[in-house]
Design a protein around this motif. Structure first.
Motif, PDB file in Angstrom:
ATOM      1  N   SER A 240       0.829  -1.199   0.000  1.00 38.53           N
ATOM      2  CA  SER A 240       0.000   0.000   0.000  1.00 38.53           C
ATOM      3  C   SER A 240       0.867   1.254   0.000  1.00 38.53           C
ATOM      4  CB  SER A 240      -0.921   0.010   1.229  1.00 38.53           C
ATOM      5  OG  SER A 240      -1.830   1.079   1.152  1.00 38.53           O
ATOM      6  N   GLY A 241       0.523   2.189  -0.868  1.00 33.83           N
ATOM      7  CA  GLY A 241       1.269   3.428  -1.001  1.00 33.83           C
ATOM      8  C   GLY A 241       2.403   3.365  -2.001  1.00 33.83           C
ATOM      9  N   ALA A 242       2.622   2.178  -2.601  1.00 29.41           N
ATOM     10  CA  ALA A 242       3.733   2.013  -3.536  1.00 29.41           C
ATOM     11  C   ALA A 242       3.264   2.187  -4.975  1.00 29.41           C
ATOM     12  CB  ALA A 242       4.374   0.638  -3.367  1.00 29.41           C
ATOM     13  N   ALA A 243       4.192   2.607  -5.829  1.00 23.39           N
ATOM     14  CA  ALA A 243       3.961   2.688  -7.271  1.00 23.39           C
ATOM     15  C   ALA A 243       4.778   1.595  -7.950  1.00 23.39           C
ATOM     16  CB  ALA A 243       4.363   4.056  -7.809  1.00 23.39           C
ATOM     17  N   TYR A 244       4.198   1.008  -8.996  1.00 24.15           N
ATOM     18  CA  TYR A 244       4.859  -0.077  -9.719  1.00 24.15           C
ATOM     19  C   TYR A 244       4.868   0.212 -11.211  1.00 24.15           C
ATOM     20  CZ  TYR A 244       4.318  -2.867  -5.454  1.00 24.15           C
ATOM     21  OH  TYR A 244       4.367  -3.342  -4.160  1.00 24.15           O
ATOM     22  N   ASN A 245       6.061   0.152 -11.807  1.00 26.90           N
ATOM     23  CA  ASN A 245       6.149   0.155 -13.261  1.00 26.90           C
ATOM     24  C   ASN A 245       5.695  -1.204 -13.787  1.00 26.90           C
ATOM     25  OD1 ASN A 245       7.344   2.694 -13.265  1.00 26.90           O
ATOM     26  ND2 ASN A 245       9.420   1.897 -13.423  1.00 26.90           N
ATOM     27  N   ILE A 246       4.819  -1.193 -14.790  1.00 23.24           N
ATOM     28  CA  ILE A 246       4.445  -2.420 -15.477  1.00 23.24           C
ATOM     29  C   ILE A 246       4.721  -2.196 -16.961  1.00 23.24           C
ATOM     30  CG2 ILE A 246       2.609  -4.061 -16.006  1.00 23.24           C
ATOM     31  CD1 ILE A 246       3.273  -4.178 -13.121  1.00 23.24           C
ATOM     32  N   GLY A 247       5.689  -2.913 -17.492  1.00 23.49           N
ATOM     33  CA  GLY A 247       6.075  -2.767 -18.881  1.00 23.49           C
ATOM     34  C   GLY A 247       7.036  -3.879 -19.266  1.00 23.49           C
ATOM     35  N   ASN A 248       7.557  -3.799 -20.469  1.00 21.60           N
ATOM     36  CA  ASN A 248       8.437  -4.860 -20.962  1.00 21.60           C
ATOM     37  C   ASN A 248       9.674  -4.251 -21.609  1.00 21.60           C
ATOM     38  OD1 ASN A 248       9.654  -7.114 -22.040  1.00 21.60           O
ATOM     39  ND2 ASN A 248       7.756  -8.030 -22.750  1.00 21.60           N
ATOM     40  N   PRO A 249      10.742  -4.014 -20.817  1.00 22.83           N
ATOM     41  CA  PRO A 249      11.952  -3.413 -21.370  1.00 22.83           C
ATOM     42  C   PRO A 249      12.627  -4.279 -22.419  1.00 22.83           C
ATOM     43  CG  PRO A 249      12.303  -4.142 -19.101  1.00 22.83           C
ATOM     44  CD  PRO A 249      10.844  -4.249 -19.355  1.00 22.83           C
ATOM     45  N   ALA A 250      12.336  -5.590 -22.430  1.00 21.51           N
ATOM     46  CA  ALA A 250      12.923  -6.469 -23.442  1.00 21.51           C
ATOM     47  C   ALA A 250      12.402  -6.157 -24.840  1.00 21.51           C
ATOM     48  CB  ALA A 250      12.635  -7.930 -23.097  1.00 21.51           C
ATOM     49  N   ASN A 251      11.273  -5.445 -24.925  1.00 15.44           N
ATOM     50  CA  ASN A 251      10.684  -5.099 -26.224  1.00 15.44           C
ATOM     51  C   ASN A 251      11.134  -3.734 -26.730  1.00 15.44           C
ATOM     52  OD1 ASN A 251       9.286  -7.489 -26.398  1.00 15.44           O
ATOM     53  ND2 ASN A 251       7.383  -6.663 -25.556  1.00 15.44           N
ATOM     54  N   LYS A 252      12.246  -3.259 -26.221  1.00 19.14           N
ATOM     55  CA  LYS A 252      12.738  -1.942 -26.625  1.00 19.14           C
ATOM     56  C   LYS A 252      13.045  -1.924 -28.123  1.00 19.14           C
ATOM     57  CE  LYS A 252      16.743  -0.597 -24.980  1.00 19.14           C
ATOM     58  NZ  LYS A 252      17.768  -0.095 -24.058  1.00 19.14           N
ATOM     59  N   THR A 253      12.541  -0.890 -28.801  1.00 19.78           N
ATOM     60  CA  THR A 253      12.728  -0.781 -30.249  1.00 19.78           C
ATOM     61  C   THR A 253      12.584   0.677 -30.645  1.00 19.78           C
ATOM     62  OG1 THR A 253      11.942  -1.620 -32.388  1.00 19.78           O
ATOM     63  CG2 THR A 253      10.259  -1.116 -30.759  1.00 19.78           C
ATOM     64  N   THR A 254      13.065   1.028 -31.829  1.00 17.06           N
ATOM     65  CA  THR A 254      12.789   2.362 -32.355  1.00 17.06           C
ATOM     66  C   THR A 254      11.459   2.323 -33.099  1.00 17.06           C
ATOM     67  OG1 THR A 254      13.888   2.065 -34.494  1.00 17.06           O
ATOM     68  CG2 THR A 254      15.263   2.779 -32.635  1.00 17.06           C
ATOM     69  N   VAL A 255      10.880   3.495 -33.285  1.00 18.37           N
ATOM     70  CA  VAL A 255       9.616   3.584 -34.019  1.00 18.37           C
ATOM     71  C   VAL A 255       9.811   3.166 -35.473  1.00 18.37           C
ATOM     72  CG1 VAL A 255       7.839   5.173 -34.824  1.00 18.37           C
ATOM     73  CG2 VAL A 255       8.657   5.318 -32.461  1.00 18.37           C
ATOM     74  N   LEU A 256      10.954   3.493 -36.058  1.00 20.63           N
ATOM     75  CA  LEU A 256      11.225   3.065 -37.430  1.00 20.63           C
ATOM     76  C   LEU A 256      11.313   1.542 -37.518  1.00 20.63           C
ATOM     77  CD1 LEU A 256      11.885   3.565 -40.384  1.00 20.63           C
ATOM     78  CD2 LEU A 256      14.280   3.974 -39.723  1.00 20.63           C
TER      79      LEU A 256
END
Length: 327
Positions: A240-256
């Motif tokens: 309680s009171g904590a913030a959590y990043n939820i994402g996938n850094p392994a999917n890092k890519t450029t928009v191109l």
């Protein structure tokens, strides 16, 4: 049986979250959604939904819903309802902050009164560009010296994060904050300005894929179903009171690189064109800086892992946009 409220539950992320919650047999779910940005047809969606007998809904804004005299007692609240999308935000400039704050305080007042547990959706926007693109929960929140609709959204979310975490810290409710990163997948509509469905729509139509700038912007895309699973674990296990990043850094890519992958996945003959987005959307449009999450807190504390790679995300999204289905 657990009684659960999901605001924005017929939206892109919300509809996947509702499905995941109904996949747990003892859950009863109530959705509040005004359908202003929903990508689904409710009646068609309900006909296909497993566990629909445990779902009720109110087609209403959050603010109007909490003005009613009789509201059920909910054990848990997932607050997703918000205007969002880099293009859609432009149409609400000057009102974004007001709507975010009003809705959040309605939710907080309800949860305090009824001792309901809360997961509140914030945004990775609160980090600005992070530390050379990397965003950690213990990093600085940045308000840059410039004006945009995106900044109004970020500041609104950050202010409500602080209020929610303060209410949790003094022990009035159990509340956690999710900061999702580059969520995409089936049902995301191109209308809000989201890059993957825009690219897929263009590729399927055989028109050029419009890459903003030179396409070197870095993103780390996350499958919407990974997000849904993560926030349910946050409700169960989050501090309680904590913030959590939820994402996938392994999917890092450029928009191109993403545009090139979409062309390959869809076997499209489309070319790629480079455009200045401000000529399309005006001076208040702002591109997201390079940004990707550190998710060690979610992995360690929630026992959560993102499962779906970028190829799977593009495949699932393209299949949905081609024939309206995803398995």
């Amino acid at each position: 049986m657990k009684n659960i409220l999901v605001t924005g539950g017929f939206g892109f992320i919300g509809s996947h979250l509702v499905e995941a919650l109904l996949g747990i047999p003892d859950n009863q779910v109530h959705v509040v959604d005004d359908m202003s940005t929903s990508p689904i047809n409710v009646q068609s969606y309900l006909r296909q939904l497993q566990g629909v007998e445990r779902l009720t809904y109110s087609l209403s804004t959050v603010h109007d819903y909490f003005r009613r005299t009789k509201i059920p007692v909910f054990d848990e609240v997932y607050h997703l309802a918000s205007v969002l999308g880099p293009v859609r935000l432009l149409n609400h400039s000057g009102e974004i902050l007001r709507s975010i704050v009003e809705d959040t305080y309605d939710i907080l007042d309800y949860c305090v009164s009824h001792k309901a547990r809360l997961v509140d959706f914030s945004t990775g926007e609160v980090y600005g560009g992070g530390n050379k693109g990397v965003c950690r929960e213990d990093g600085a929140m940045i308000v840059p010296p410039k004006n945009s609709a995106r900044l109004e959204y970020a500041v609104g979310k950050l202010g409500c994060e602080i209020a929610t975490r303060n209410v949790a810290t003094i022990g009035k409710i159990h509340a956690t904050i999710v900061r999702p990163f580059n969520v995409t997948g089936p049902r995301q509509a191109p209308a809000g300005g989201f890059v993957l469905p825009r690219f897929i729509s263009q590729a399927l139509a055989g028109t050029p894929l419009t890459v903003y700038g030179n396409g070197s912007q870095v993103r780390a895309f996350t499958h919407v179903q990974d997000i849904a699973r993560g926030v349910i674990l946050m409700m169960e296990r989050g501090t309680s009171g904590a913030a959590y990043n939820i994402g996938n850094p392994a999917n890092k890519t450029t928009v191109l690189e993403l545009a090139q992958l979409v062309v390959k996945t869809t076997a499209s003959a489309s070319e790629i064109s480079f455009v200045d987005p401000t000529t399309l959307w005006g001076a208040l449009f702002e591109e997201c800086p390079d940004r990707y999450p550190d998710v060690n807190r979610a992995i360690t504390e929630l026992d959560w892992q993102p499962c779906r790679g970028l190829d799977e995300i593009v495949h699932d999204s393209a299949r949905y946009m081609r024939d309206g289905r995803c398995d």
